[in-house]
Design an enzyme around this catalytic site. Structure first.
Site, mmCIF file in Angstrom:
data_model
loop_
_atom_site.group_PDB
_atom_site.id
_atom_site.type_symbol
_atom_site.label_atom_id
_atom_site.label_comp_id
_atom_site.label_asym_id
_atom_site.label_seq_id
_atom_site.Cartn_x
_atom_site.Cartn_y
_atom_site.Cartn_z
ATOM 1 C CD GLU A 1 73.634 -24.099 -0.044
ATOM 2 O OE1 GLU A 1 73.768 -23.982 1.186
ATOM 3 O OE2 GLU A 1 73.803 -23.144 -0.836
ATOM 4 C CG HIS B 1 69.106 -23.081 -3.860
ATOM 5 N ND1 HIS B 1 70.338 -23.674 -3.900
ATOM 6 C CD2 HIS B 1 69.338 -21.766 -3.565
ATOM 7 C CE1 HIS B 1 71.280 -22.769 -3.667
ATOM 8 N NE2 HIS B 1 70.700 -21.602 -3.467
ATOM 9 C CG ASP C 1 74.319 -20.754 -4.300
ATOM 10 O OD1 ASP C 1 73.355 -19.988 -4.486
ATOM 11 O OD2 ASP C 1 74.560 -21.273 -3.188
ATOM 12 C CG HIS D 1 77.816 -21.050 -1.288
ATOM 13 N ND1 HIS D 1 76.613 -21.601 -0.923
ATOM 14 C CD2 HIS D 1 78.751 -21.669 -0.501
ATOM 15 C CE1 HIS D 1 76.803 -22.511 0.023
ATOM 16 N NE2 HIS D 1 78.095 -22.551 0.309
ATOM 17 C CD GLU E 1 76.497 -21.280 3.686
ATOM 18 O OE1 GLU E 1 76.373 -20.810 2.519
ATOM 19 O OE2 GLU E 1 75.549 -21.804 4.299
ATOM 20 C CG HIS F 1 69.462 -20.913 1.183
ATOM 21 N ND1 HIS F 1 70.590 -20.960 0.378
ATOM 22 C CD2 HIS F 1 68.914 -22.150 1.134
ATOM 23 C CE1 HIS F 1 70.725 -22.174 -0.111
ATOM 24 N NE2 HIS F 1 69.714 -22.911 0.329
ATOM 25 C CD GLU G 1 69.916 -17.967 -3.367
ATOM 26 O OE1 GLU G 1 71.145 -18.080 -3.508
ATOM 27 O OE2 GLU G 1 69.219 -18.771 -2.708
#
Length: 258
Positions: A33, A35, A44, A119, A121, A176, A181
């Site tokens: 995904e 970033h 992730d 992650h 979701e 995010h 992160e």
């Protein structure tokens, strides 16, 4: 003797021996995904894999191959479909994959299984995957099967959050590709972080509802939902220490490990 904690690096007899000895199996759940401009799309994957490796070395566990695709990214938590490279699974597919892996581990004799999620979701699809596995395997109270599901960010202590965010914590939904992160990646894989490329065009300002099919207004063009400013490898190590310690403690407590 192969002392690797990674399941995929063992021969099948070595795996069988370690499962027979009762070693827990950890399954990192990741995603591919966006970033932001400043980090690779495997954040992730890197984070839960590294966390599982460290915990496994401390408690004598195995780490199954990381699932590198996650439940579909949403605009208010991961940027959604607006960015190149994000590879989504539907919730039903993700749950079915989790179910199948858990059932396969059980078939091979694993009775202590830990899912470590990286992650956002993936939360509900991994819950559903576990429930589907239990629907398949049964819920016999005399069975020794025990499954833990952990979102790694929940293991960070409030006092550490206060140190990382002295001016106030924006909340995990907006973190995010932001300070948490980015700092953890700087501690683990600084080669995959380029802070000079960070756009610093956040924070996101979302409406309190979702609109489909168009993403909601307020999504920063970079895909970073909060800010990267203030990210450091030192902060990343504080966060990692908390997460590893918290997951180790949970596993020892729930599985009765010394």
């Amino acid at each position: 003797m192969n002392d690797s904690v990674f399941l995929s690096e063992l021969s099948w007899p070595e795996f069988a021996t370690r499962i027979k000895a009762g070693q827990p199996v950890m399954l990192p759940l990741g995603a591919t995904e966006q970033h932001g401009h400043h980090m690779a799309m495997n954040v992730d994957v890197v984070l839960p894999t590294a966390i599982c490796e460290r915990v496994a070395q401390r408690i004598g566990a195995l780490v199954a191959p990381t699932l590198p695709f996650g439940n579909r990214s949403q605009p208010r938590t991961g940027g959604g479909r607006s960015f190149s490279g994000t590879l989504n699974l539907t919730a039903a597919t993700h749950a079915a994959v989790v179910r199948d892996i858990v059932c396969e581990l059980y078939r091979h004799g694993a009775r202590r299984i830990v899912l470590v999620n990286g992650h956002y979701e993936n939360i509900w699809s991994s819950v559903e995957g576990i429930e589907l596995a239990l629907d398949t395997l049964g819920r016999d109270p005399n069975d020794t099967l025990a499954i833990l599901r952990i979102d790694h960010w929940d293991m960070v202590r409030p006092e550490t959050i206060a140190r990382v965010f002295p001016d106030g914590y924006p909340g995990i939904e907006l973190e995010h590709a932001s300070v948490i992160e980015t700092s953890m990646m700087m501690a683990l894989r600084p080669d995959l972080v380029d802070l000079s490329a960070a756009a610093n065009d956040g924070p996101a300002r979302f409406k309190p509802y979702d609109r489909y099919p168009a993403p909601p207004q307020g999504l920063p063009p970079s895909g970073v939902l909060s800010l990267t400013e203030g990210s450091t490898a030192e902060k990343g190590q504080w966060l990692l220490d908390d997460v590893v310690r918290g997951i180790e403690q949970a596993i020892r407590e729930e599985f009765g490990l010394e």
